[in-house]
Scaffold this motif. Structure first.
Motif, PDB file in Angstrom:
ATOM      1  N   LYS A  50      23.198   6.536  40.480  1.00  0.00           N
ATOM      2  CA  LYS A  50      23.430   6.853  39.038  1.00  0.00           C
ATOM      3  C   LYS A  50      23.225   8.223  39.164  1.00  0.00           C
ATOM      4  N   GLY A  51      22.370   8.920  39.613  1.00  0.00           N
ATOM      5  CA  GLY A  51      21.878  10.247  39.554  1.00  0.00           C
ATOM      6  C   GLY A  51      22.715  11.405  40.117  1.00  0.00           C
ATOM      7  N   ASN A  52      23.598  10.876  40.967  1.00  0.00           N
ATOM      8  CA  ASN A  52      24.986  11.461  41.528  1.00  0.00           C
ATOM      9  C   ASN A  52      26.000  11.622  40.273  1.00  0.00           C
ATOM     10  N   PRO A  53      26.194  12.952  39.795  1.00  0.00           N
ATOM     11  CA  PRO A  53      27.429  12.901  39.015  1.00  0.00           C
ATOM     12  C   PRO A  53      28.616  12.243  39.451  1.00  0.00           C
ATOM     13  N   ASP A  54      28.852  12.271  40.546  1.00  0.00           N
ATOM     14  CA  ASP A  54      30.049  11.448  41.086  1.00  0.00           C
ATOM     15  C   ASP A  54      30.270   9.966  41.144  1.00  0.00           C
ATOM     16  N   TYR A  55      28.796   9.547  41.036  1.00  0.00           N
ATOM     17  CA  TYR A  55      28.636   7.931  41.061  1.00  0.00           C
ATOM     18  C   TYR A  55      29.633   7.331  40.139  1.00  0.00           C
ATOM     19  N   GLN A  56      30.311   6.251  40.727  1.00  0.00           N
ATOM     20  CA  GLN A  56      30.925   5.325  39.846  1.00  0.00           C
ATOM     21  C   GLN A  56      30.595   3.935  40.057  1.00  0.00           C
ATOM     22  N   PRO A  57      30.122   2.992  39.325  1.00  0.00           N
ATOM     23  CA  PRO A  57      29.776   1.664  39.660  1.00  0.00           C
ATOM     24  C   PRO A  57      30.887   0.732  40.091  1.00  0.00           C
ATOM     25  N   LEU A  58      31.266   0.968  41.319  1.00  0.00           N
ATOM     26  CA  LEU A  58      32.447   0.276  41.813  1.00  0.00           C
ATOM     27  C   LEU A  58      32.369  -0.832  42.461  1.00  0.00           C
ATOM     28  N   ALA A  59      31.053  -1.208  42.882  1.00  0.00           N
ATOM     29  CA  ALA A  59      30.804  -2.336  43.834  1.00  0.00           C
ATOM     30  C   ALA A  59      30.753  -3.593  42.842  1.00  0.00           C
ATOM     31  N   GLY A  60      31.305  -4.739  43.562  1.00  0.00           N
ATOM     32  CA  GLY A  60      31.491  -5.823  42.700  1.00  0.00           C
ATOM     33  C   GLY A  60      30.137  -6.459  41.910  1.00  0.00           C
ATOM     34  N   GLY A  61      29.077  -6.398  42.630  1.00  0.00           N
ATOM     35  CA  GLY A  61      27.856  -6.538  42.146  1.00  0.00           C
ATOM     36  C   GLY A  61      27.537  -5.938  40.845  1.00  0.00           C
ATOM     37  N   ILE A  62      27.750  -4.613  40.786  1.00  0.00           N
ATOM     38  CA  ILE A  62      27.077  -3.874  39.659  1.00  0.00           C
ATOM     39  C   ILE A  62      28.260  -4.162  38.543  1.00  0.00           C
ATOM     40  N   ARG A  63      29.613  -4.293  39.072  1.00  0.00           N
ATOM     41  CA  ARG A  63      30.469  -4.341  37.867  1.00  0.00           C
ATOM     42  C   ARG A  63      30.425  -5.621  37.305  1.00  0.00           C
ATOM     43  N   ALA A  64      29.932  -6.665  38.071  1.00  0.00           N
ATOM     44  CA  ALA A  64      29.710  -7.886  37.159  1.00  0.00           C
ATOM     45  C   ALA A  64      28.559  -8.014  36.413  1.00  0.00           C
ATOM     46  N   ALA A  65      27.647  -7.381  36.689  1.00  0.00           N
ATOM     47  CA  ALA A  65      26.361  -7.338  35.882  1.00  0.00           C
ATOM     48  C   ALA A  65      26.426  -6.448  34.895  1.00  0.00           C
ATOM     49  N   LEU A  66      26.956  -5.172  34.725  1.00  0.00           N
ATOM     50  CA  LEU A  66      26.942  -4.145  33.887  1.00  0.00           C
ATOM     51  C   LEU A  66      27.236  -4.855  32.403  1.00  0.00           C
ATOM     52  N   PRO A  67      28.161  -5.803  32.240  1.00  0.00           N
ATOM     53  CA  PRO A  67      28.444  -5.994  30.828  1.00  0.00           C
ATOM     54  C   PRO A  67      27.121  -6.738  30.077  1.00  0.00           C
ATOM     55  N   PHE A  68      26.150  -7.186  31.027  1.00  0.00           N
ATOM     56  CA  PHE A  68      24.945  -7.847  30.330  1.00  0.00           C
ATOM     57  C   PHE A  68      23.672  -6.907  30.547  1.00  0.00           C
ATOM     58  N   VAL A  69      23.990  -5.642  30.895  1.00  0.00           N
ATOM     59  CA  VAL A  69      22.857  -4.565  31.048  1.00  0.00           C
ATOM     60  C   VAL A  69      22.730  -3.748  29.832  1.00  0.00           C
ATOM     61  N   ASP A  70      21.528  -3.715  29.121  1.00  0.00           N
ATOM     62  CA  ASP A  70      21.274  -2.772  27.922  1.00  0.00           C
ATOM     63  C   ASP A  70      21.271  -1.489  28.283  1.00  0.00           C
ATOM     64  N   ARG A  71      20.566  -1.133  29.344  1.00  0.00           N
ATOM     65  CA  ARG A  71      20.499   0.222  29.709  1.00  0.00           C
ATOM     66  C   ARG A  71      20.656   0.367  31.368  1.00  0.00           C
ATOM     67  N   PHE A  72      21.416   1.366  31.583  1.00  0.00           N
ATOM     68  CA  PHE A  72      21.677   1.739  33.072  1.00  0.00           C
ATOM     69  C   PHE A  72      21.268   3.017  33.323  1.00  0.00           C
ATOM     70  N   LEU A  73      20.295   3.093  34.078  1.00  0.00           N
ATOM     71  CA  LEU A  73      19.490   4.566  34.359  1.00  0.00           C
ATOM     72  C   LEU A  73      19.283   4.938  35.702  1.00  0.00           C
ATOM     73  N   ALA A  74      19.420   6.240  35.850  1.00  0.00           N
ATOM     74  CA  ALA A  74      19.420   6.813  37.240  1.00  0.00           C
ATOM     75  C   ALA A  74      17.899   6.738  37.488  1.00  0.00           C
ATOM     76  N   GLY A  75      17.722   6.483  38.730  1.00  0.00           N
ATOM     77  CA  GLY A  75      16.288   6.288  39.506  1.00  0.00           C
ATOM     78  C   GLY A  75      16.062   7.293  40.510  1.00  0.00           C
ATOM     79  N   HIS A  76      16.609   8.650  40.430  1.00  0.00           N
ATOM     80  CA  HIS A  76      16.681   9.588  41.708  1.00  0.00           C
ATOM     81  C   HIS A  76      15.816  10.671  41.864  1.00  0.00           C
TER      82      HIS A  76
END
Length: 97
Positions: A50-76
């Protein structure tokens, strides 16, 4: 690890980017992230990509999880733990005891 334990759930979520290799499905990741969200004070997902400005959460797992994530942070970088600490300090209990 006991079946249905938080540890088992955490292990499944850590492997979310490797769905085919681990036999996980996006539906399972979504269901288990929703279950974690119901049980946790907050769901904070730290992702080094997520620290990369071009990153998009397109993988199936993260797309399925994001609706339930309160904060999505970079760890880079070295500032990432400080941001995480700030977020954690502000977490309030989501559900009444």
């Amino acid at each position: 690890m006991a079946p249905g334990s938080i540890e088992e759930l955490e292990a499944a979520l850590r492997e979310a980017d490797y769905l085919p290799d681990q036999g996980l499905t996006t539906a399972l990741v979504g269901r288990e992230t929703a279950r974690l969200a119901r049980a946790a004070y907050a769901v904070i997902w730290v992702n080094p990509l997520k620290g990369n400005p071009d990153y998009q959460p397109l993988a199936g797992g993260i797309r399925a999880a994001l609706p339930f994530v309160d904060r999505f942070l970079a760890g880079h970088n070295l500032r990432s733990p400080e941001e995480l600490a700030t977020v954690l300090a502000g977490v309030e209990r989501r559900h009444a005891a």
